[in-house]
Scaffold this motif. Structure first.
Motif, PDB file in Angstrom:
ATOM      1  N   ALA A 139       0.836  -1.196   0.000  1.00  0.00           N
ATOM      2  CA  ALA A 139       0.000   0.000   0.000  1.00  0.00           C
ATOM      3  C   ALA A 139       0.870   1.245   0.000  1.00  0.00           C
ATOM      4  N   SER A 172       0.284   5.668   0.305  1.00  0.00           N
ATOM      5  CA  SER A 172      -0.657   6.760   0.529  1.00  0.00           C
ATOM      6  C   SER A 172      -0.316   7.965  -0.334  1.00  0.00           C
ATOM      7  N   HIS A 173      -1.345   8.680  -0.760  1.00  0.00           N
ATOM      8  CA  HIS A 173      -1.197   9.864  -1.605  1.00  0.00           C
ATOM      9  C   HIS A 173      -2.188  10.922  -1.114  1.00  0.00           C
ATOM     10  N   LEU A 188      -6.663  12.212   2.065  1.00  0.00           N
ATOM     11  CA  LEU A 188      -5.781  11.058   1.929  1.00  0.00           C
ATOM     12  C   LEU A 188      -6.467   9.984   1.093  1.00  0.00           C
ATOM     13  N   ARG A 240      -5.404   5.863  -0.360  1.00  0.00           N
ATOM     14  CA  ARG A 240      -4.400   4.801  -0.208  1.00  0.00           C
ATOM     15  C   ARG A 240      -4.580   3.774  -1.327  1.00  0.00           C
ATOM     16  N   TRP A 241      -3.494   3.521  -2.048  1.00  0.00           N
ATOM     17  CA  TRP A 241      -3.479   2.609  -3.188  1.00  0.00           C
ATOM     18  C   TRP A 241      -2.953   1.253  -2.730  1.00  0.00           C
ATOM     19  N   TYR A 242      -3.774   0.215  -2.917  1.00  0.00           N
ATOM     20  CA  TYR A 242      -3.413  -1.150  -2.541  1.00  0.00           C
ATOM     21  C   TYR A 242      -3.243  -1.960  -3.826  1.00  0.00           C
ATOM     22  N   ASP A 261      -7.709   3.814   7.657  1.00  0.00           N
ATOM     23  CA  ASP A 261      -6.956   2.914   8.537  1.00  0.00           C
ATOM     24  C   ASP A 261      -7.824   1.777   9.070  1.00  0.00           C
ATOM     25  N   ASP A 288      -8.164  -0.992   6.400  1.00  0.00           N
ATOM     26  CA  ASP A 288      -6.978  -1.564   5.767  1.00  0.00           C
ATOM     27  C   ASP A 288      -7.159  -3.036   5.418  1.00  0.00           C
TER      28      ASP A 288
END
Length: 321
Positions: free
Chosen positions: A62, A64-65, A76, A78-80, A105, A108
Motif C-alpha cells: 500500500a 498513501s497519496h 488522503l 491509499r493505493w493497494y 486505517d 486496511d
C-alpha cells in the motif's frame, strides 16, 4: 411469518452480548459525537476479526497519496496493489460509518482482502466526515475527486480508465452511488458501481417493527447521520441527489451495478428500489438480498457461510472488471 436470523450470525451476536455485559443506552438522536464514538469502537472490533494489515496480507502493498477535492480540500487516499498482479482494472473504495465515522486505517484489512482475493488494485478514500469535516455533497465530491485523480494517472498506475469501478459499504455504498451520479452528469465513464448494504435515502426514518429486534444501526441513528450530513436541507426538497442518491430524478445513463443488502437491514428497501430503478431503465444490475443477514453481517461473522458466499459473489464481480 417472522424473520429468522442466520444461526452463525446469531451465535456471534450472543457471544458479543455475553462478553460486553449489559447493553449501554443508545446514543440520543442527533448526538453525532456519541454515535461516532460507538461506530469507531465497533469498526475497531470488526477489524480485529480479520488478519492484521500488512503482516496478514504479505502479497499486498500500500502507498498513501494526497488528492485535492472540490473546493481545495486535501484528502488522503491509499493505493493497494497485489505484488504478482498486473492492474488493468481498479476500484475506488469508500468506507462505511454512517457519514460520521470510519476511515482508511480502519478498513486496511477489508480492502487488502479484496485485493488479495482478486488481484484488482483498490484506491481507498479517506473522505471528510460529517458534520465537522464536510456536509452536503462534500464527502461524495471527495470520492469523485479520487476517481478523477486515478483516471488522470491511469498510465502511471497501469490502469485502463474504462475499467474503473466505484465501490463502498453502508455510508460508503451511498457515496459510491452518488459518485456514479456525478460521473454520469460530468461525462466520466465508469465501469460499474458496487453497493454493499448502501445508505441511500435520507427519508428512511420510520421504524419497521418487524426489523426492530435485529437492527444495530437504528432509524434514530439514521436520522443522526443524515442530519449531520445534510444540515438545514435535511427533510426538505433541497437535498442534492448526489448526497442522497435515492432522490435522483432519473437513473438513466448510470453505470452497471452490483447491489447487495441483508434481509434484516434497515437499508433493504432502498437498496432494492435502487436496483429496480436501474433494471427498469435497462441498466445491467445484479441484486442480492441475503436471507437472515443483518447490517454488516460479513464483518460481524467473516468466517460464516453467509459471508463467504457474499465474498465469492463480490470477488467474481470485481474480477470481471
Amino acid at each position: 411469518m417472522a424473520y429468522t436470523l442466520d444461526p452463525e450470525l446469531a451465535a456471534v451476536l450472543r457471544a458479543l452480548a455475553g462478553r460486553s455485559g449489559p447493553t449501554p443506552p443508545p446514543p440520543k438522536r442527533d448526538d453525532w459525537r456519541a454515535l461516532r464514538a460507538r461506530g469507531t469502537a465497533s469498526m475497531e472490533w470488526m477489524a480485529s476479526q480479520l488478519p492484521a494489515f500488512p503482516s496478514g496480507y504479505p502479497l499486498v502493498k500500500a502507498a498513501s497519496h494526497t488528492v485535492r477535492s472540490r473546493g481545495g480540500a486535501e484528502i488522503l487516499v491509499r493505493w493497494y496493489e497485489k505484488a504478482d498482479s498486473a492492474p488493468g482494472s481498479a476500484v475506488v473504495f469508500a468506507h462505511g460509518g454512517g457519514m460520521i465515522s470510519g476511515g482508511v486505517d480502519l478498513y486496511d484489512s477489508v480492502v487488502a482482502g479484496y485485493v488479495e482475493a482478486t488481484g484488482v488494485p483498490f484506491l481507498s478514500v479517506d473522505y471528510r466526515l460529517a458534520p465537522d469535516g464536510a456536509t452536503s455533497t462534500g464527502p461524495v465530491e471527495d470520492v469523485f475527486a479520487a476517481l478523477a485523480w486515478l483516471r488522470d494517472r491511469s498510465a502511471e498506475f497501469g490502469v485502463d480508465p474504462r475499467r474503473i469501478a466505484v465501490m463502498g459499504d453502508s455510508a460508503g455504498g451511498g457515496l459510491a452511488a452518488g459518485t456514479a451520479i456525478l460521473a454520469r452528469d460530468r461525462g466520466v465513464p465508469l465501469a460499474r458501481h458496487i453497493l454493499l448494504y448502501p445508505m441511500l435515502d435520507d427519508r428512511n426514518l420510520a421504524p419497521d417493527p418487524r426489523l426492530l429486534p435485529y437492527v444495530a444501526w437504528t432509524w434514530d441513528d439514521n436520522w443522526t447521520g443524515w442530519h449531520a450530513l445534510l444540515g438545514g436541507a435535511f427533510g426538505t426538497d433541497d437535498v442534492p441527489p448526489a448526497a442522497a442518491p435515492a432522490r435522483v430524478a432519473s437513473v438513466e445513463g448510470l453505470a452497471p451495478a452490483y447491489v447487495e443488502v441483508g434481509e434484516l437491514d434497515i437499508f433493504r428497501a432502498e437498496a432494492v428500489v435502487h436496483a429496480q430503478r436501474l433494471a427498469g431503465a435497462g441498466i445491467p444490475v445484479e441484486l442480492h438480498v441475503r436471507g437472515g443477514a443483518v447490517h454488516e453481517f460479513d464483518r460481524l461473522a467473516p468466517a460464516s457461510v453467509l459471508a463467504r458466499r457474499a465474498m465469492e459473489d463480490r470477488g467474481r464481480v470485481i474480477s470481471s472488471l
